[in-house]
Every structure is written in structure tokens, then in C-alpha cells.
Design a protein around this motif. Structure first.
Motif, PDB file in Angstrom:
ATOM      1  N   LEU A  86     -21.730   1.463 -35.020  1.00  0.00           N
ATOM      2  CA  LEU A  86     -20.716   2.270 -34.331  1.00  0.00           C
ATOM      3  C   LEU A  86     -20.511   1.768 -32.910  1.00  0.00           C
ATOM      4  O   LEU A  86     -19.394   1.774 -32.394  1.00  0.00           O
ATOM      5  N   GLN A  87     -21.600   1.316 -32.289  1.00  0.00           N
ATOM      6  CA  GLN A  87     -21.469   0.726 -30.952  1.00  0.00           C
ATOM      7  C   GLN A  87     -20.739  -0.615 -31.024  1.00  0.00           C
ATOM      8  O   GLN A  87     -19.895  -0.915 -30.177  1.00  0.00           O
TER       9      GLN A  87
ATOM     10  N   PRO B  43     -13.421  -3.520 -31.349  1.00  0.00           N
ATOM     11  CA  PRO B  43     -12.664  -2.637 -32.264  1.00  0.00           C
ATOM     12  C   PRO B  43     -11.816  -3.370 -33.288  1.00  0.00           C
ATOM     13  O   PRO B  43     -11.527  -2.821 -34.352  1.00  0.00           O
ATOM     14  N   ALA B  44     -11.428  -4.611 -33.001  1.00  0.00           N
ATOM     15  CA  ALA B  44     -10.549  -5.339 -33.936  1.00  0.00           C
ATOM     16  C   ALA B  44     -11.224  -5.609 -35.276  1.00  0.00           C
ATOM     17  O   ALA B  44     -10.541  -5.861 -36.278  1.00  0.00           O
ATOM     18  N   TYR B  45     -12.560  -5.527 -35.318  1.00  0.00           N
ATOM     19  CA  TYR B  45     -13.279  -5.905 -36.542  1.00  0.00           C
ATOM     20  C   TYR B  45     -13.608  -4.721 -37.460  1.00  0.00           C
ATOM     21  O   TYR B  45     -14.109  -4.928 -38.557  1.00  0.00           O
TER      22      TYR B  45
ATOM     23  N   ILE C 167     -10.298 -10.375 -41.588  1.00  0.00           N
ATOM     24  CA  ILE C 167     -10.179 -10.253 -40.129  1.00  0.00           C
ATOM     25  C   ILE C 167     -10.814 -11.462 -39.448  1.00  0.00           C
ATOM     26  O   ILE C 167     -10.248 -12.034 -38.512  1.00  0.00           O
ATOM     27  N   VAL C 168     -11.997 -11.856 -39.926  1.00  0.00           N
ATOM     28  CA  VAL C 168     -12.683 -13.009 -39.320  1.00  0.00           C
ATOM     29  C   VAL C 168     -11.869 -14.286 -39.521  1.00  0.00           C
ATOM     30  O   VAL C 168     -11.756 -15.121 -38.607  1.00  0.00           O
TER      31      VAL C 168
ATOM     32  N   CYS D 194     -16.736 -12.853 -33.578  1.00  0.00           N
ATOM     33  CA  CYS D 194     -17.045 -12.347 -32.240  1.00  0.00           C
ATOM     34  C   CYS D 194     -18.527 -12.615 -31.956  1.00  0.00           C
ATOM     35  O   CYS D 194     -19.257 -13.095 -32.827  1.00  0.00           O
ATOM     36  N   PRO D 195     -19.014 -12.309 -30.756  1.00  0.00           N
ATOM     37  CA  PRO D 195     -20.398 -12.661 -30.411  1.00  0.00           C
ATOM     38  C   PRO D 195     -21.480 -12.023 -31.278  1.00  0.00           C
ATOM     39  O   PRO D 195     -22.607 -12.531 -31.316  1.00  0.00           O
TER      40      PRO D 195
END
Length: 199
Positions: free
Chosen positions: A154-155, A161-163, A179-180, A186-187
């Protein structure tokens, strides 16, 4: 209802303090792998305790509170994405479980490890296949690890948020992989888990 029959077998062999450990998050494309270790009071069983995969999210949250309030000792730890990529997910899972056991405020003399592999533990270990459906201590550890990881997701969802991490918890769903592919990782993505991008 799970009973402490397995633990009782090892008490008869001379072990006095027995903990269970389990991990959550070996399969996702992103985020740490979490692990927990738990020592429950055997005279006060928790009703409804079961393998975390067999419980609803709401039930897991309720059990999480019960376990953390009634356990003689518990610990939740993790191995991060960099460690997963460097060590591989199996070794990172073992590392997280070792950390969880080492962080217990009461030191066990036997560790029941879910699965069929136990590496690096400083204490005697017994591997238990499908242990989260047999041992209350392992089941409790599976609940704590799963809830802690879901909360972490959730964090991640707030940070990236895009993922849509809140929806799939990092697992390789069709939506997540699309999405990826579209915007790149992302990191918090595990680089060694993204081989589908090469296809």
C-alpha cells in the motif's frame, strides 16, 4: 483448528522454546520479501489460525492483531529488492527468515521452518513442508509476513501510483506486466524478475 502436536513431538525430544518462521512475497515482480518468526503460548491457541493463503485479507488483519497481542515473542523482517537481485529470491527469503528469528526477544532452541530448505540459522532447525497448515507457530508467522508485506505494498502504491501496487501487490498479473512494458520498471521492481521484458 491447528494443534501444537508437532511442537509437542519436539518438546518430548528436549526442546523447550520452539518458534515458527515463514516468508511472504517470493513470487512478486516488486518489493521486498518479508518473513516473520513467532513463539505462541501453547496453552492459549488462537481460534481460526491457518495458512495465510486460506484466509481473507480481513481475517488476516484480525489474526495479525491477535497474534501480535498474544505471542510470547514475534518479529517481522525483510530482505530488500537489492538483496533479492544480488542473492536470488531463495537465498533472500532465507536471509529474511534468519533475520526474523535473530530479532526475537526470546531465543528459541528449535526453529520450525516452512518449506524444505533451511540455511544459515544459528539454532537447530526442522523443515516442515506445508508447515503453515500444520504448525500454529508457522501459520502465525505466515500471517504476520503476509499482512506486513501487503501493508508495504500500500505504501508502494502511494509512492508509485502508476503501477497499481495496491491491486496486485506486485505479483505478475497481466495488468502489472502491461504497465511495466508500457512505462518501464520503477525503483522497487526486482530487476532479475523482469525477463519478460526481453521477449
Amino acid at each position: 483448528m491447528l494443534t501444537f502436536s508437532l511442537e509437542e513431538q519436539y518438546h518430548k525430544q528436549g526442546y523447550s522454546v520452539i518458534c515458527g518462521t515463514d516468508e511472504a512475497g517470493r513470487g512478486p515482480l516488486a518489493g521486498p520479501v518479508f518473513a516473520a518468526a513467532v513463539i505462541l503460548p501453547e496453552q492459549n491457541p488462537i481460534e481460526g489460525l491457518n495458512d495465510s493463503k486460506k484466509c481473507s485479507a480481513k481475517k488476516r488483519e484480525a489474526l495479525f492483531e491477535q497474534i501480535t497481542q498474544t505471542a510470547l515473542a514475534f518479529s517481522i523482517q525483510y530482505a530488500d529488492v537489492e538483496e533479492i537481485d544480488r542473492l536470488n529470491i531463495l537465498n533472500a527469503s532465507q536471509l529474511a527468515m534468519n533475520r526474523a528469528v535473530d530479532a526475537l526477544r526470546i531465543k528459541p532452541d528449535l526453529v520450525l521452518v516452512d518449506g524444505n530448505i533451511a540455511r544459515g540459522f544459528a539454532t537447530d532447525t526442522v523443515t516442515v513442508i506445508k508447515g503453515d497448515a500444520i504448525s500454529p507457530n508457522i501459520a502465525a508467522a505466515s500471517i504476520l509476513a503476509k499482512v506486513a508485506r501487503d501493508r508495504y505494498c500500500l505504501q508502494m502504491d502511494k509512492d508509485y501510483p502508476a503501477y497499481h501496487f495496491a491491486a496486485h501487490k506486485g505479483y505478475p498479473t497481466k495488468e502489472h506486466m502491461e504497465i511495466v512494458r508500457k512505462i518501464g520498471p520503477c525503483p522497487v521492481h526486482r530487476k532479475t524478475f523482469l525477463k519478460f521484458l526481453d521477449r
